[in-house]
Design an enzyme around this catalytic site. Structure first.
Site, PDB file in Angstrom:
ATOM      1  N   ASN A  85       2.283  -2.299  -4.230  1.00 33.93           N
ATOM      2  CA  ASN A  85       1.064  -1.497  -4.373  1.00 33.93           C
ATOM      3  C   ASN A  85       0.227  -2.044  -5.516  1.00 33.93           C
ATOM      4  OD1 ASN A  85      -0.320   0.850  -3.302  1.00 33.93           O
ATOM      5  ND2 ASN A  85      -0.112   1.724  -5.352  1.00 33.93           N
ATOM      6  N   GLU A  95      -9.981  12.850  19.181  1.00 34.23           N
ATOM      7  CA  GLU A  95      -9.458  13.852  18.218  1.00 34.23           C
ATOM      8  C   GLU A  95     -10.616  14.649  17.599  1.00 34.23           C
ATOM      9  OE1 GLU A  95      -6.665  12.162  15.280  1.00 34.23           O
ATOM     10  OE2 GLU A  95      -7.797  13.224  13.753  1.00 34.23           O
ATOM     11  N   TYR A  96     -11.676  13.943  17.204  1.00 31.32           N
ATOM     12  CA  TYR A  96     -12.856  14.629  16.649  1.00 31.32           C
ATOM     13  C   TYR A  96     -13.391  15.650  17.666  1.00 31.32           C
ATOM     14  CZ  TYR A  96     -14.144  11.797  12.468  1.00 31.32           C
ATOM     15  OH  TYR A  96     -14.210  11.195  11.231  1.00 31.32           O
ATOM     16  N   SER A 101      -0.884   6.643  14.396  1.00 33.43           N
ATOM     17  CA  SER A 101      -1.405   8.013  14.393  1.00 33.43           C
ATOM     18  C   SER A 101      -0.300   9.021  14.134  1.00 33.43           C
ATOM     19  CB  SER A 101      -2.062   8.347  15.725  1.00 33.43           C
ATOM     20  OG  SER A 101      -2.459   9.706  15.712  1.00 33.43           O
ATOM     21  N   GLY A 102      -0.679  10.083  13.463  1.00 35.30           N
ATOM     22  CA  GLY A 102       0.291  11.164  13.217  1.00 35.30           C
ATOM     23  C   GLY A 102       0.173  11.710  11.821  1.00 35.30           C
ATOM     24  N   GLY A 103      -0.732  11.140  11.032  1.00 40.26           N
ATOM     25  CA  GLY A 103      -0.886  11.636   9.661  1.00 40.26           C
ATOM     26  C   GLY A 103       0.365  11.356   8.847  1.00 40.26           C
ATOM     27  N   GLY A 113       1.235   4.618   3.660  1.00 36.97           N
ATOM     28  CA  GLY A 113       2.115   3.481   3.399  1.00 36.97           C
ATOM     29  C   GLY A 113       3.484   3.935   2.904  1.00 36.97           C
ATOM     30  N   HIS A 159      -8.872   7.011  20.202  1.00 37.00           N
ATOM     31  CA  HIS A 159      -7.980   8.156  19.979  1.00 37.00           C
ATOM     32  C   HIS A 159      -8.614   9.099  18.952  1.00 37.00           C
ATOM     33  CE1 HIS A 159      -5.069  10.188  17.375  1.00 37.00           C
ATOM     34  NE2 HIS A 159      -4.276  10.293  18.417  1.00 37.00           N
ATOM     35  N   ASN A 160      -9.101   8.539  17.870  1.00 32.03           N
ATOM     36  CA  ASN A 160      -9.672   9.381  16.816  1.00 32.03           C
ATOM     37  C   ASN A 160     -10.987  10.021  17.260  1.00 32.03           C
ATOM     38  OD1 ASN A 160      -7.489   8.350  15.410  1.00 32.03           O
ATOM     39  ND2 ASN A 160      -8.622   8.169  13.499  1.00 32.03           N
ATOM     40  N   ASN A 209      -6.383   2.191   9.574  1.00 39.22           N
ATOM     41  CA  ASN A 209      -7.463   2.282  10.549  1.00 39.22           C
ATOM     42  C   ASN A 209      -8.422   1.150  10.261  1.00 39.22           C
ATOM     43  OD1 ASN A 209      -6.561   4.596  11.811  1.00 39.22           O
ATOM     44  ND2 ASN A 209      -7.609   5.944  10.367  1.00 39.22           N
ATOM     45  N   GLY A 216       0.857  -1.180   0.000  1.00 40.07           N
ATOM     46  CA  GLY A 216       0.000   0.000   0.000  1.00 40.07           C
ATOM     47  C   GLY A 216       0.889   1.225   0.000  1.00 40.07           C
ATOM     48  N   LYS A 249      -6.887   2.968  18.874  1.00 39.17           N
ATOM     49  CA  LYS A 249      -6.735   3.977  17.813  1.00 39.17           C
ATOM     50  C   LYS A 249      -8.091   4.611  17.489  1.00 39.17           C
ATOM     51  CE  LYS A 249      -4.965   6.519  14.604  1.00 39.17           C
ATOM     52  NZ  LYS A 249      -5.501   6.531  13.309  1.00 39.17           N
ATOM     53  N   LYS A 294     -16.222   9.739   8.814  1.00 40.20           N
ATOM     54  CA  LYS A 294     -16.300   8.350   8.389  1.00 40.20           C
ATOM     55  C   LYS A 294     -15.415   7.526   9.308  1.00 40.20           C
ATOM     56  CE  LYS A 294     -12.715   9.022   4.882  1.00 40.20           C
ATOM     57  NZ  LYS A 294     -11.551   8.290   5.182  1.00 40.20           N
TER      58      LYS A 294
HETATM   59  P1  NAP Z   1      -4.500   6.666   0.469  1.00 37.66           P
HETATM   60  O1  NAP Z   1      -3.447   7.690   0.332  1.00 37.66           O
HETATM   61  O2  NAP Z   1      -5.823   6.918  -0.140  1.00 37.66           O
HETATM   62  O3  NAP Z   1      -3.919   5.287  -0.108  1.00 37.66           O
HETATM   63  C1  NAP Z   1      -4.724   4.160  -0.167  1.00 37.66           C
HETATM   64  C2  NAP Z   1      -3.887   2.953  -0.495  1.00 37.66           C
HETATM   65  O4  NAP Z   1      -4.735   1.811  -0.469  1.00 37.66           O
HETATM   66  C3  NAP Z   1      -3.251   2.994  -1.880  1.00 37.66           C
HETATM   67  O5  NAP Z   1      -2.021   2.339  -1.808  1.00 37.66           O
HETATM   68  C4  NAP Z   1      -4.256   2.213  -2.715  1.00 37.66           C
HETATM   69  O6  NAP Z   1      -3.712   1.605  -3.846  1.00 37.66           O
HETATM   70  C5  NAP Z   1      -4.656   1.147  -1.721  1.00 37.66           C
HETATM   71  N1  NAP Z   1      -5.944   0.532  -2.038  1.00 37.66           N
HETATM   72  C6  NAP Z   1      -7.155   1.120  -1.964  1.00 37.66           C
HETATM   73  N2  NAP Z   1      -8.118   0.242  -2.313  1.00 37.66           N
HETATM   74  C7  NAP Z   1      -7.474  -0.919  -2.607  1.00 37.66           C
HETATM   75  C8  NAP Z   1      -7.915  -2.198  -3.001  1.00 37.66           C
HETATM   76  N3  NAP Z   1      -9.214  -2.463  -3.154  1.00 37.66           N
HETATM   77  N4  NAP Z   1      -6.980  -3.155  -3.207  1.00 37.66           N
HETATM   78  C9  NAP Z   1      -5.683  -2.878  -3.038  1.00 37.66           C
HETATM   79  N5  NAP Z   1      -5.196  -1.688  -2.649  1.00 37.66           N
HETATM   80  C10 NAP Z   1      -6.101  -0.723  -2.429  1.00 37.66           C
HETATM   81  O7  NAP Z   1      -4.796   6.322   2.016  1.00 37.66           O
HETATM   82  P2  NAP Z   1      -3.893   6.621   3.285  1.00 37.66           P
HETATM   83  O8  NAP Z   1      -4.166   8.004   3.788  1.00 37.66           O
HETATM   84  O9  NAP Z   1      -2.507   6.200   3.029  1.00 37.66           O
HETATM   85  O10 NAP Z   1      -4.574   5.629   4.342  1.00 37.66           O
HETATM   86  C11 NAP Z   1      -4.219   4.271   4.450  1.00 37.66           C
HETATM   87  C12 NAP Z   1      -4.762   3.750   5.772  1.00 37.66           C
HETATM   88  O11 NAP Z   1      -4.171   4.509   6.837  1.00 37.66           O
HETATM   89  C13 NAP Z   1      -6.266   3.901   5.943  1.00 37.66           C
HETATM   90  O12 NAP Z   1      -6.764   2.836   6.704  1.00 37.66           O
HETATM   91  C14 NAP Z   1      -6.384   5.187   6.738  1.00 37.66           C
HETATM   92  O13 NAP Z   1      -7.595   5.264   7.458  1.00 37.66           O
HETATM   93  C15 NAP Z   1      -5.192   5.061   7.657  1.00 37.66           C
HETATM   94  N6  NAP Z   1      -4.702   6.308   8.240  1.00 37.66           N
HETATM   95  C16 NAP Z   1      -4.599   7.440   7.490  1.00 37.66           C
HETATM   96  C17 NAP Z   1      -4.103   8.606   8.082  1.00 37.66           C
HETATM   97  C18 NAP Z   1      -3.945   9.880   7.286  1.00 37.66           C
HETATM   98  O14 NAP Z   1      -3.692  10.927   7.914  1.00 37.66           O
HETATM   99  N7  NAP Z   1      -4.043   9.843   5.960  1.00 37.66           N
HETATM  100  C19 NAP Z   1      -3.720   8.590   9.429  1.00 37.66           C
HETATM  101  C20 NAP Z   1      -3.805   7.405  10.157  1.00 37.66           C
HETATM  102  C21 NAP Z   1      -4.299   6.277   9.546  1.00 37.66           C
HETATM  103  P3  NAP Z   1      -3.695   2.370  -5.279  1.00 37.66           P
HETATM  104  O15 NAP Z   1      -2.499   3.265  -5.215  1.00 37.66           O
HETATM  105  O16 NAP Z   1      -3.558   1.291  -6.262  1.00 37.66           O
HETATM  106  O17 NAP Z   1      -4.973   3.118  -5.389  1.00 37.66           O
END
Ligand code: NAP
Length: 475
Positions: free
Chosen positions: A36, A194-195, A133-135, A17, A190-191, A107, A12, A187, A265
């Site tokens: 990925n 945060e909200y 956590s930490g974005g 990731g 925590h969120n 998450n 990912g 987690k 969400k």
């Molecule tokens: P993102 O930037 O939207 O990236 C999503 C990733 O998931 C991409 O690698 C995408 O692959 C892959 N993906 C989506 N649908 C898929 C599927 N059906 N099969 C295979 N791969 C799939 O999301 P992100 O912000 O990195 O978030 C990832 C996770 O971390 C989520 O659970 C999110 O809730 C959590 N999180 C996010 C944050 C934040 O601040 N952003 C903080 C803490 C936790 P493609 O590149 O091929 O689309």
């Protein structure tokens, strides 16, 4: 066949990731396989980071990805919650073996984590639900990490996770918190907190903007000042930064150009659903999640403003002098304590319900750096739990004293906002919870009477032991 050079793999390459993979390579010194769904992104992460390229191994298929991993393998999944996790698990699991570790670091609804762990267990592969956590910045340079699953597996993961986690006073902000879904549950709460924290800050911003009539830069200065005392936190700090930012095109305050709609969400919603299931009134968290829902109905709000009058025309008894600002500051501190107490009450009840034995003081400790709700205040929570059993944070002496000192400010703030028609749903939910919580004789005696009248639900009496049903007159 590829050489097995990678210490672990991240599957990912989205925002989180890619950042986590770079963190493993940079701060951990690990060689990291990159996988990925959209293969080019994995190569892009390597190509855009030439200084780390020697430790980044982009791959173009699941088979290729797994074949680069040293055994026993560690795979970190970082994809969107829900079906993508199940889909990726279905792809990668057939290539893993006994003793390998598969981590879901996104998450996740902790109920899914419990299900997935049970599903994987018979294979001898270890499944770990882990909250990060930490974005984006945290994931890249040091997140707060909440690990669940098998404790023996944590001992194996510790050397991988400690180097990449945030540090507070040189102590890594990562720990094992309990079995199966414990990491993802923590987690989630925590969120939820945060909200609530973000919503309450936004409500105070609403008072300063609409009732006092301050400009964004003036409010930025106020938040920056508050960040030097009890409210010191990442969220207050970034509130000041957002308010001070100018739009490069127009030169005006950027915040004034941002559409006032916020999505809700995943974790926010899960936190209040789980609190409800556990019978905990996390009302401030609920108000915060609901407020985002209302915010997203912008057209409807505009129509309602036309019908009922727009609250922004209201003027109330709020002032930006020393006393007026101190009152708002104390109101926010007090409501924040109440919101955190609700989050912690949810954690404590989940710990009992699922026999997790969650280390509540330790949780505040690993939230002190790296995560979005990091603040000075979390130190006080850790100390409160270290000092002994805490029934509810509101009972902990350091918080009791602060609530006593701040409750009048919260009460006046909520009352004045209500009279002026300025919405403060999370602040008022915090106050109502506090008043309800500290009232020894409540009002559900009437509720119980009604329930017994219409449904023979029975009731207990103050003056006698036992369960009673009364023959009430019928309406
Ligand atoms: P993102 O930037 O939207 O990236 C999503 C990733 O998931 C991409 O690698 C995408 O692959 C892959 N993906 C989506 N649908 C898929 C599927 N059906 N099969 C295979 N791969 C799939 O999301 P992100 O912000 O990195 O978030 C990832 C996770 O971390 C989520 O659970 C999110 O809730 C959590 N999180 C996010 C944050 C934040 O601040 N952003 C903080 C803490 C936790 P493609 O590149 O091929 O689309």
């Amino acid at each position: 066949m590829s050489e097995r050079t990678a210490d672990l793999g991240v599957l990912g390459m989205g925002t989180m990731g890619a950042s986590l993979a770079l963190n493993f390579a940079d701060n951990g010194g690990f060689t990291v396989a990159l996988g990925n769904r959209t293969v080019e992104k994995a190569y892009g992460v390597r190509d855009e980071n030439p200084e780390l390229a020697a430790r980044l191994v982009p791959t173009d298929s699941i088979e290729h990805f797994v074949s680069t991993l040293k055994s026993p393998r560690v795979v970190v999944l970082m994809v969107n919650a829900g079906k993508p996790v199940d889909d990726q698990m279905a792809l990668v699991l057939p290539h893993l073996e006994l003793g390998d570790i598969l981590i879901d670091a996104g998450n996740a609804d902790f109920n899914d984590t419990v299900r997935r762990e049970a599903q994987v267990k018979p294979t001898g592969i270890h499944f770990v639900g882990m909250g990060v956590s930490g974005g984006e910045v945290g994931a890249r340079h040091g997140p707060s990490i909440m690990v669940g699953g098998d404790k023996a597996v944590w001992e194996r993961l510790k050397p991988l996770l400690e180097p990449i986690s945030a540090k507070f006073d040189n102590t890594p902000c990562v720990d094992w918190l309990g079995p199966d879904g414990a990491g993802h549950f923590v987690k989630t709460i925590h969120n939820g907190i945060e909200y609530a924290d973000m919503q309450m800050i936004a409500e105070i911003y609403g008072i300063l903007r609409d009732a006092v009539g301050l400009q964004p830069q003036e409010m930025a200065d106020i938040f920056a000042d508050w960040n030097r005392r009890d409210l010191q936190s990442y969220l207050i700090e970034i509130s000041a930064l957002v308010l001070a930012e100018r739009d490069p095109d127009t030169g005006g305050a950027l915040v004034d150009l941002i559409v006032d709609e916020a999505g809700q969400k995943g974790t926010g919603r899960w936190s209040v659903i789980e609190a409800q299931k556990l019978g905990i009134g996390a009302t401030t968290l609920e108000a915060a999640v609901s407020a985002r829902g209302v915010s997203s109905r912008r057209q409807e709000r505009a129509e309602a403003a036309r019908i009922f009058g727009n609250v922004t025309t209201a003027r109330a008894e709020f002032h930006a002098d020393h006393d007026g600002l101190a009152e708002l500051e104390h109101a926010l501190v007090t409501a924040k304590i109440i919101a955190y107490a609700q989050g912690y009450a949810t954690l404590a009840e989940a710990s009992r319900e699922f026999s997790w034995n969650l280390p509540l003081g330790e949780i505040a400790r690993i939230w002190r750096a790296g995560c979005i709700i990091r603040s000075r205040f979390l130190d006080d929570i850790t100390r409160a739990y270290e000092a002994g059993d805490v029934v509810n944070l509101l009972h902990a002496p350091s918080f009791t004293a602060r609530i006593e000192a701040g409750q009048e400010s919260l009460r006046r703030t909520v009352a004045k906002a209500a009279l002026a028609g300025i919405p403060v749903p999370a602040l008022s939910a915090a106050l109502a919870y506090f008043d309800d919580y500290r009232r020894a004789r409540g009002t559900t005696n009437l509720t119980q009477g009604q329930r017994d009248l219409f449904g023979a639900h029975t009731f207990r009496r103050l003056d006698r032991e036992g369960v009673f049903h009364h023959r009430w007159p019928q309406a």
